[in-house]
Enzyme design. Structure first.
Site, PDB file in Angstrom:
ATOM      1  N   ASP A  63       0.903  -1.086  -0.104  1.00  0.00           N
ATOM      2  CA  ASP A  63       0.041  -0.012   0.103  1.00  0.00           C
ATOM      3  C   ASP A  63       0.838   1.351  -0.094  1.00  0.00           C
ATOM      4  O   ASP A  63       2.270   1.165   0.023  1.00  0.00           O
ATOM      5  CB  ASP A  63      -1.012  -0.191   1.449  1.00  0.00           C
ATOM      6  CG  ASP A  63      -0.187  -0.353   2.485  1.00  0.00           C
ATOM      7  OD1 ASP A  63       1.053  -0.037   2.697  1.00  0.00           O
ATOM      8  OD2 ASP A  63      -0.618  -0.876   3.518  1.00  0.00           O
ATOM      9  N   ASP A  65       1.776   4.960   1.553  1.00  0.00           N
ATOM     10  CA  ASP A  65       1.551   5.797   2.625  1.00  0.00           C
ATOM     11  C   ASP A  65       2.055   7.076   2.295  1.00  0.00           C
ATOM     12  O   ASP A  65       3.282   7.326   1.720  1.00  0.00           O
ATOM     13  CB  ASP A  65       2.193   5.546   4.023  1.00  0.00           C
ATOM     14  CG  ASP A  65       1.995   4.139   4.528  1.00  0.00           C
ATOM     15  OD1 ASP A  65       0.489   3.708   4.552  1.00  0.00           O
ATOM     16  OD2 ASP A  65       2.677   3.358   4.898  1.00  0.00           O
ATOM     17  N   ASP A 142      10.608   3.934  12.255  1.00  0.00           N
ATOM     18  CA  ASP A 142      11.459   2.899  12.949  1.00  0.00           C
ATOM     19  C   ASP A 142      12.986   2.525  12.334  1.00  0.00           C
ATOM     20  O   ASP A 142      13.804   2.639  12.914  1.00  0.00           O
ATOM     21  CB  ASP A 142      10.530   1.624  13.195  1.00  0.00           C
ATOM     22  CG  ASP A 142       9.828   1.202  11.796  1.00  0.00           C
ATOM     23  OD1 ASP A 142       9.978   1.796  10.861  1.00  0.00           O
ATOM     24  OD2 ASP A 142       8.909   0.319  12.155  1.00  0.00           O
TER      25      ASP A 142
HETATM   26  P1  ATP Z   1       4.182  -2.610   5.088  1.00  0.00           P
HETATM   27  O1  ATP Z   1       3.042  -1.814   4.553  1.00  0.00           O
HETATM   28  O2  ATP Z   1       4.975  -3.035   3.723  1.00  0.00           O
HETATM   29  O3  ATP Z   1       4.058  -3.752   5.922  1.00  0.00           O
HETATM   30  P2  ATP Z   1       5.385  -0.266   5.864  1.00  0.00           P
HETATM   31  O4  ATP Z   1       6.954   0.045   6.172  1.00  0.00           O
HETATM   32  O5  ATP Z   1       4.526   0.532   5.078  1.00  0.00           O
HETATM   33  O6  ATP Z   1       5.388  -1.881   5.568  1.00  0.00           O
HETATM   34  P3  ATP Z   1       3.486   0.241   8.029  1.00  0.00           P
HETATM   35  O7  ATP Z   1       3.234  -0.544   9.329  1.00  0.00           O
HETATM   36  O8  ATP Z   1       2.547   0.347   7.126  1.00  0.00           O
HETATM   37  O9  ATP Z   1       4.991  -0.168   7.463  1.00  0.00           O
HETATM   38  O10 ATP Z   1       3.886   1.603   8.518  1.00  0.00           O
HETATM   39  C1  ATP Z   1       4.220   2.901   7.723  1.00  0.00           C
HETATM   40  C2  ATP Z   1       5.352   3.676   8.153  1.00  0.00           C
HETATM   41  O11 ATP Z   1       5.175   4.115   9.460  1.00  0.00           O
HETATM   42  C3  ATP Z   1       6.689   2.751   8.350  1.00  0.00           C
HETATM   43  O12 ATP Z   1       7.355   2.337   7.352  1.00  0.00           O
HETATM   44  C4  ATP Z   1       7.533   3.306   9.511  1.00  0.00           C
HETATM   45  O13 ATP Z   1       8.060   4.516   8.777  1.00  0.00           O
HETATM   46  C5  ATP Z   1       6.237   3.959  10.097  1.00  0.00           C
HETATM   47  N1  ATP Z   1       6.123   3.184  11.490  1.00  0.00           N
HETATM   48  C6  ATP Z   1       5.058   2.474  11.452  1.00  0.00           C
HETATM   49  N2  ATP Z   1       4.910   1.477  12.806  1.00  0.00           N
HETATM   50  C7  ATP Z   1       5.956   1.984  13.393  1.00  0.00           C
HETATM   51  C8  ATP Z   1       6.404   2.046  14.685  1.00  0.00           C
HETATM   52  N3  ATP Z   1       6.071   1.022  15.356  1.00  0.00           N
HETATM   53  N4  ATP Z   1       7.513   2.809  15.039  1.00  0.00           N
HETATM   54  C9  ATP Z   1       8.066   3.899  14.391  1.00  0.00           C
HETATM   55  N5  ATP Z   1       7.687   3.981  13.097  1.00  0.00           N
HETATM   56  C10 ATP Z   1       6.710   3.239  12.480  1.00  0.00           C
HETATM   57 MG    MG Z   2       2.711   0.352   4.322  1.00  0.00          MG
END
Ligand code: ATP
Ligand code: MG
Length: 440
Positions: A63, A65, A142
């Site tokens: 997805d 963001d 993170d």
């Molecule tokens: P995916 O959607 O492929 O699982 P993602 O990296 O996009 O991976 P998400 O959970 O959608 O992960 O979160 C989007 C972004 O928000 C992350 O890339 C990170 O920068 C931030 N983020 C999410 N959760 C946390 C957390 N627990 N601590 C710090 N930053 C976070």
């Molecule tokens: Mg994501």
């Protein structure tokens, strides 16, 4: 580099369009619309997180963001198809048919020195709801590879950390002091494992080192959140690698304590074998776009703990097989709820398929035959096949159930040793049953 650090921080390295591989063709039309409209509205608009990371890796993002300096209410005004979610930290969901683009306002650094109440004693962040600028937002993220910003205004990538290098060397590196960051939010330990499994990345040594030591902090995370993380870890096509890493870092016990216990007590390796095979099935189904369900995941994880508890009840308390199984199931399922939530809509069908494992050993009679019509028969049969493939159930029995499903009704009656039910003569309706004036 962490929140409590007050040293001036370096500005971003800015990678021009010619210096990276992200093209707008890889970004969904919906996400592009959101980015462009924010930009036209005079706001900063960046693609961020997994979208940027996955595009750099040549993977299709799950997805997209978006991060912006527009406040949630301003985003709401810009997009008729949006709504604000979140109580603590508001963000906007912009909906295009089935696709949702998440738009998050930059977060400010928590003013830790002036407000101790923002951290629990363990270091966990309790409040986290200040808006800020991109220069602050980045340090709240993170991993370095999750903190790259793609700017729609000029197609540059902004890298405040070592994100670009770490993508290139396939390294998962926490931003800031690892221990502090894990204490702020222990789920980051599970995220480290999830991303390492999903991307095939190595966890940087300094980010990996505290995990085993701090694992117990996961006990303070609400079971509902751990349930969500569990599904992301085990139902996204990289479950087998995820399991290996959970075992390596000794974290399985905080998600599935009964399962971890069964594995530890089992010298034959059979428990792990069944779980691995089950997860392999799930990975295969995800890769081929078939549906997966937590019911099956939990059946795989809890089969041995429940089976062993049931055996004990039979031997110690003299309970009958089915009763023992039902009680063992309820005990372990309710114990599991303290770790990861396990909603009833999944735990009820799981109970059916586990209890049916015993009933499937019976091949004779009308009751056995009626199992074929049970609404969970297919799932219970699949689970029997899995057990048989691991040598935990009789392969002949599994084959027999395979065969019997393909038989014509007459043959099937024979196979179950059921006398063909006599065709009853249609009963003549009794006069007084039919209301007067209506045909019977
Ligand atoms: P995916 O959607 O492929 O699982 P993602 O990296 O996009 O991976 P998400 O959970 O959608 O992960 O979160 C989007 C972004 O928000 C992350 O890339 C990170 O920068 C931030 N983020 C999410 N959760 C946390 C957390 N627990 N601590 C710090 N930053 C976070
Ligand atoms: Mg994501």
């Amino acid at each position: 580099m962490n929140d409590t650090d007050s040293k001036p921080r370096p500005g971003p390295k800015i990678i021009p369009r010619s210096g990276h591989t992200i093209s707008r063709a890889g970004i969904s039309r919906s996400a592009l619309k959101v980015l462009y409209r924010l930009d036209k509205g005079g706001y900063q608009a960046f693609l961020v997180g997994g979208g940027v990371r996955d595009l750099l890796l040549g993977r299709e993002p799950k997805d997209f963001d978006v991060a912006t300096n527009a406040r949630p209410e301003e985003v709401r005004q810009l997009f008729g198809n949006s709504r604000l979610i979140g109580r603590r930290f508001k963000l906007a969901h912009v909906r295009f048919g089935r696709e949702i683009v998440e738009v998050v306002t930059f977060r400010g650094a928590a003013d830790v020195e002036h407000d101790d109440r923002q951290h629990a004693d363990s270091g966990r962040i309790l409040r986290d709801n200040v808006f800020g600028a991109i220069e602050e937002d980045v340090w709240r993220r993170d991993f370095t590879v999750n903190a790259l910003y793609y700017n729609i205004a000029d197609f540059t990538i902004w890298d405040f950390t070592t994100g670009i290098e770490d993508v290139a060397s396939r390294t998962l590196r926490l931003i800031g002091d690892p221990e502090t960051r894990y204490r702020e939010d222990p789920v980051r330990m599970l995220r480290a494992i999830r991303f390492a499994a999903k991307l095939g990345f190595e966890i940087a040594q300094e980010s990996a080192e505290p995990i085993e030591r701090l694992g117990a902090l996961l006990r303070d995370v609400p079971p509902a959140r751990l349930f969500d993380e569990t599904l992301k870890l085990f139902q996204a096509g990289h479950a087998v690698r995820g399991l290996e890493l959970l075992l390596q870092y000794n974290l399985l016990q905080y998600l599935f304590p009964y399962t971890a216990g069964s594995i530890a007590q089992d010298s034959s390796g059979g428990v792990l074998q069944l779980i691995r095979e089950g997860l392999k099935n799930t990975d295969r189904r995800v890769t081929t776009d078939q549906s997966v369900t937590p019911m099956f995941l939990y059946a795989v994880m809890l089969w041995y703990p429940i089976r062993d508890a049931a055996k004990q009840l039979e031997m110690r308390d003299g309970l009958r097989e089915t009763e023992a199984m039902l009680i063992a199931n309820d005990t372990i399922v309710s114990g599991q709820q303290h770790y990861t939530a396990f909603p009833k809509r999944f735990s009820m069908p799981m109970k059916d398929i586990l209890v049916m494992q015993q009933r499937l050993t019976n091949r004779r009679g009308a009751r056995a035959q009626r199992l074929l019509e049970h609404k969970r028969f297919r799932a219970a049969y699949d689970f029997l096949l899995l057990r048989a493939a691991c040598g935990e159930a009789d392969q002949q029995l599994a084959d027999w159930w395979t065969e019997v499903q393909g038989l014509a009704p007459d043959e099937q009656h024979k196979a179950f040793d059921v006398k063909r039910p006599r065709r009853r003569k249609p009963r003549r309706p009794r006069r007084r049953d039919s209301p007067p004036g209506e045909p019977p």
